[in-house]
Design a protein around this motif. Structure first.
Motif, PDB file in Angstrom:
ATOM      1  N   ARG A  39       7.305   7.163  -9.405  1.00  0.00           N
ATOM      2  CA  ARG A  39       6.904   5.940  -8.521  1.00  0.00           C
ATOM      3  C   ARG A  39       6.579   6.127  -7.172  1.00  0.00           C
ATOM      4  O   ARG A  39       6.976   7.108  -6.512  1.00  0.00           O
ATOM      5  CB  ARG A  39       8.068   4.789  -8.440  1.00  0.00           C
ATOM      6  N   PRO A  40       5.606   5.417  -6.466  1.00  0.00           N
ATOM      7  CA  PRO A  40       4.973   5.752  -5.292  1.00  0.00           C
ATOM      8  C   PRO A  40       6.148   5.883  -4.282  1.00  0.00           C
ATOM      9  O   PRO A  40       6.042   7.023  -3.190  1.00  0.00           O
ATOM     10  CB  PRO A  40       4.056   4.471  -4.884  1.00  0.00           C
ATOM     11  N   SER A  41       7.291   5.199  -4.390  1.00  0.00           N
ATOM     12  CA  SER A  41       8.490   5.142  -3.238  1.00  0.00           C
ATOM     13  C   SER A  41       9.106   6.518  -3.254  1.00  0.00           C
ATOM     14  O   SER A  41       9.756   6.714  -2.380  1.00  0.00           O
ATOM     15  CB  SER A  41       9.036   4.121  -3.318  1.00  0.00           C
ATOM     16  N   ASP A  42       9.081   7.174  -4.516  1.00  0.00           N
ATOM     17  CA  ASP A  42       9.740   8.361  -4.671  1.00  0.00           C
ATOM     18  C   ASP A  42       9.003   9.792  -4.469  1.00  0.00           C
ATOM     19  O   ASP A  42       9.346  10.861  -4.783  1.00  0.00           O
ATOM     20  CB  ASP A  42      10.208   8.448  -6.189  1.00  0.00           C
ATOM     21  N   GLU A  76      -3.812   3.140  -0.950  1.00  0.00           N
ATOM     22  CA  GLU A  76      -2.531   3.561  -1.425  1.00  0.00           C
ATOM     23  C   GLU A  76      -2.596   5.001  -2.020  1.00  0.00           C
ATOM     24  O   GLU A  76      -1.633   6.105  -1.639  1.00  0.00           O
ATOM     25  CB  GLU A  76      -2.136   2.743  -2.767  1.00  0.00           C
ATOM     26  N   THR A  77      -3.546   5.439  -2.367  1.00  0.00           N
ATOM     27  CA  THR A  77      -3.950   6.909  -3.010  1.00  0.00           C
ATOM     28  C   THR A  77      -3.841   7.910  -1.558  1.00  0.00           C
ATOM     29  O   THR A  77      -3.100   8.955  -1.625  1.00  0.00           O
ATOM     30  CB  THR A  77      -5.217   7.119  -3.419  1.00  0.00           C
ATOM     31  N   ARG A  78      -4.649   7.220  -0.419  1.00  0.00           N
ATOM     32  CA  ARG A  78      -4.610   8.078   0.629  1.00  0.00           C
ATOM     33  C   ARG A  78      -3.106   8.485   1.327  1.00  0.00           C
ATOM     34  O   ARG A  78      -2.611   9.574   1.637  1.00  0.00           O
ATOM     35  CB  ARG A  78      -5.222   7.508   1.973  1.00  0.00           C
ATOM     36  N   ALA A  79      -2.315   7.424   1.183  1.00  0.00           N
ATOM     37  CA  ALA A  79      -0.968   7.525   1.522  1.00  0.00           C
ATOM     38  C   ALA A  79      -0.225   8.323   0.750  1.00  0.00           C
ATOM     39  O   ALA A  79       0.684   9.241   1.318  1.00  0.00           O
ATOM     40  CB  ALA A  79      -0.415   6.036   1.746  1.00  0.00           C
TER      41      ALA A  79
END
Length: 234
Positions: A39-42, A76-79
């Protein structure tokens, strides 16, 4: 290429704890798979856990419905790249594809490809909601936008990867675009069948069962069964 290096070990279920993510990364490192998909947060956690192992860190954008605004998907992708992601699995805008809005879908994918800065981008079509014609169109727009993979499913829709879809997707894109099967890849036999049809990467949660079955067969042991633990998504 080894079977293990075709597997993206999936850690996307919403109920997973940080300890679950850590254990998943340990499995990925020990089994020497291609990547984890977290997941993005991980992403930061996975990048730290897998540093030096040769296992890539994958994550998702616009997941699981694909209807996030394009600017948000790109941001989101850049982050995520900044946080340490090596690969991005994005969901295209399913509704706009069904509308035949090719300009929107193309620009949406291209924005993520640009934001990824050369990292691998896999585009999820979510085939359960599409006709064969729409699947073919989604594949062609994915290639035109410069992405690296077309992918069958998130694993959170009513259906996952099928043999017919892999054959259709492989035929719809040029040889340099790869095909990823996800959703329902729960056994070695399923993986091998879909690989024969043209899939080169597989999203799976049953990674250990698949690779244990492979090892048993290589030792000449009779496989226990061709079904394994339920995927639970992806």
């Amino acid at each position: 290429m080894s079977i293990a290096k075709m597997i993206d070990h999936s850690l996307l279920r919403p109920e997973l704890t940080l300890d679950d993510i850590k254990r998943g990364c340990e499995i990925a490192a020990r089994r020497e798979v291609a990547s984890v998909c977290v997941r993005p947060s991980d992403v930061e956690l996975a990048a730290a856990a897998l540093a030096g192992t040769g296992v890539l860190v994958g994550t998702v954008a616009g997941f699981p419905h694909g209807d996030t605004r394009t600017a948000i998907k790109a941001a989101e992708t850049r982050a995520l790249v900044e946080a340490g992601a090596d690969e991005i699995d994005m969901v295209l805008h399913i509704g706009r594809l069904r509308d035949g809005d090719t300009g929107y879908v193309l620009d949406d994918i291209a924005a993520v490809v640009a934001a990824a800065g050369g990292r691998v981008v896999k585009v999820i079509l979510e085939n359960a909601y599409l006709t064969d014609e729409e699947k073919t169109l989604g594949c062609r727009l994915t290639e035109q936008a410069g992405a690296h993979f077309v992918k069958t499913s998130t694993g959170f829709a009513p259906g996952g990867a099928t043999l017919a879809d892999i054959q259709l997707m492989r035929a719809a894109v040029s040889p340099h675009v790869q095909v990823k099967a996800a959703g329902g890849v729960r056994s070695l036999d399923t993986l091998l069948t879909l690989h024969e049809a043209g899939a080169t990467r597989f999203g799976a949660t049953a990674t250990e069962a698949i690779l244990d079955d492979l090892a048993a067969r290589e030792r000449g042991e009779l496989p226990a069964a061709t079904t394994s633990a339920a995927d639970g998504g992806y």
